[in-house]
Write a protein that holds these residues in place. Structure first.
Motif, short mmCIF file in Angstrom:
data_model
loop_
_atom_site.label_atom_id
_atom_site.label_comp_id
_atom_site.label_asym_id
_atom_site.label_seq_id
_atom_site.Cartn_x
_atom_site.Cartn_y
_atom_site.Cartn_z
N GLY A 1 0.83 -1.02 -0.02
CA GLY A 1 -0.12 -0.13 0.01
C GLY A 1 0.75 1.35 0.20
O GLY A 1 0.04 2.44 -0.18
N ALA A 2 2.30 1.04 0.02
CA ALA A 2 3.13 2.31 0.02
C ALA A 2 3.08 3.09 -1.35
O ALA A 2 2.84 2.45 -2.44
N LYS A 3 2.92 4.21 -1.48
CA LYS A 3 3.02 5.13 -2.56
C LYS A 3 4.61 5.29 -2.66
O LYS A 3 5.55 5.19 -1.91
N ASP A 4 4.84 5.82 -4.11
CA ASP A 4 6.11 6.01 -4.60
C ASP A 4 6.65 7.59 -4.02
O ASP A 4 6.59 8.36 -4.99
N GLU A 5 6.91 7.73 -2.87
CA GLU A 5 7.24 8.96 -2.34
C GLU A 5 8.21 8.65 -1.26
O GLU A 5 8.55 7.52 -0.78
N CYS A 6 9.00 9.79 -0.88
CA CYS A 6 10.11 9.65 0.16
C CYS A 6 9.20 9.68 1.71
O CYS A 6 8.51 10.32 1.91
N ASN A 7 9.86 8.69 2.27
CA ASN A 7 9.12 8.12 3.69
C ASN A 7 10.52 8.41 4.67
O ASN A 7 11.27 7.42 4.38
N VAL A 8 10.61 9.33 5.56
CA VAL A 8 11.76 9.43 6.06
C VAL A 8 11.29 9.00 7.59
O VAL A 8 10.26 9.40 8.14
N VAL A 9 12.16 8.04 8.40
CA VAL A 9 11.84 7.42 9.59
C VAL A 9 12.87 8.17 10.45
O VAL A 9 14.06 8.16 10.13
N GLU A 10 12.54 8.82 11.69
CA GLU A 10 13.41 9.21 12.60
C GLU A 10 13.41 8.37 13.77
O GLU A 10 12.18 7.91 14.09
N VAL A 11 14.25 8.38 14.56
CA VAL A 11 14.43 8.00 15.96
C VAL A 11 14.49 8.97 16.81
O VAL A 11 15.56 9.80 16.78
N ILE A 12 13.76 9.18 17.85
CA ILE A 12 13.85 10.36 18.87
C ILE A 12 14.30 9.34 20.33
O ILE A 12 13.48 8.47 20.72
#
Length: 184
Positions: free
Chosen positions: A85-96
Motif C-alpha cells: 500500500g506504500a506510495k512512490d514517495e519519500c518516507n523518512v523515519v526518525e528515531v527520537i
C-alpha cells in the motif's frame, strides 16, 4: 537442478551409500550464545521479536519499558521497509531518543522510496528505551522489525567479570615501565 557426482562416492552411491554408512545425521548445533553486542535472534534466551508500523494515521510509536523493571533492555533494529500500500514517495523515519547529556534528539535513520529503496537493513542497530520512531515525511506504511533483548541482572554476571578483568589490565598497564627511544 543438476546433481554432481563425487568420484570418491563410487558407482551407485545414491542408494547403497545410505545402506553402507547409515542415514545421514545432522551435526549437532552449538548452544546459542547471547551477549549484548552480538546479533539477537529467536535462539537467544531473553530475545523477543519486535515490530511496529508507521502510517499516515499513526505517525509515531514509542517503545518503552516499565520504570520499575530493573532488567537491562536493548532494542536491536534489523530492518525498516515499506509495506503493501506504500506510495512512490519519500518516507523518512526518525528515531527520537536521548543523548549522553540526557537531551532529546531526533535522528533520521531511513529515507525509503518504493521505486528505488523500499528496504533498508539496519544490522541490529542498538537502542536503549525509551525511544520513539516517527514518520517525519511520507505516508507509509513503513514497518520496523528487530529484537527486544531483555537482560536480567543475574544474567549480567559475565559483564561484571569482563569489567573486573579490564580493571586488572589497566592496573598492569600502569605498572609497566615507559618505552624508551632506541639508541643510535
Amino acid at each position: 537442478m543438476r546433481m554432481m557426482h563425487h568420484p570418491a562416492a563410487g558407482a551407485g552411491a545414491g542408494r547403497s551409500g545410505a545402506a553402507r554408512y547409515g542415514p545421514a545425521q545432522p551435526a549437532p548445533l552449538p548452544a546459542p550464545r547471547c551477549r549484548l553486542m552480538e546479533p539477537h535472534g529467536p535462539g537467544c534466551p531473553g530475545s523477543v521479536l519486535f515490530g511496529c508500523e508507521l502510517t499516515a494515521s499513526t505517525k509515531s510509536y514509542t517503545f518503552q519499558v516499565d520504570e520499575k523493571d530493573d532488567s537491562d533492555h536493548i532494542l536491536a533494529l534489523s530492518v525498516v521497509c515499506l509495506t503493501d500500500g506504500a506510495k512512490d514517495e519519500c518516507n523518512v523515519v526518525e528515531v527520537i531518543g536521548r543523548n549522553h547529556e540526557n537531551q532529546e534528539i531526533a535522528v533520521p535513520v531511513a529515507n525509503l522510496k518504493l521505486s528505488c529503496q523500499p528496504l533498508l537493513s539496519l544490522d541490529n542497530f542498538k537502542l536503549q528505551p525509551p525511544v520513539t520512531f516517527r514518520l517525519a515525511a511520507g505516508s507509509g506504511p513503513v514497518h520496523l522489525a528487530g529484537w527486544h533483548r531483555i537482560m536480567h541482572r543475574e544474567d549480567a554476571s559475565f559483564e561484571e567479570d569482563d569489567d573486573d578483568l579490564s580493571e586488572e589490565d589497566d592496573e598492569e598497564e600502569k605498572e609497566l615501565a615507559p618505552i624508551m627511544p632506541a639508541k643510535k
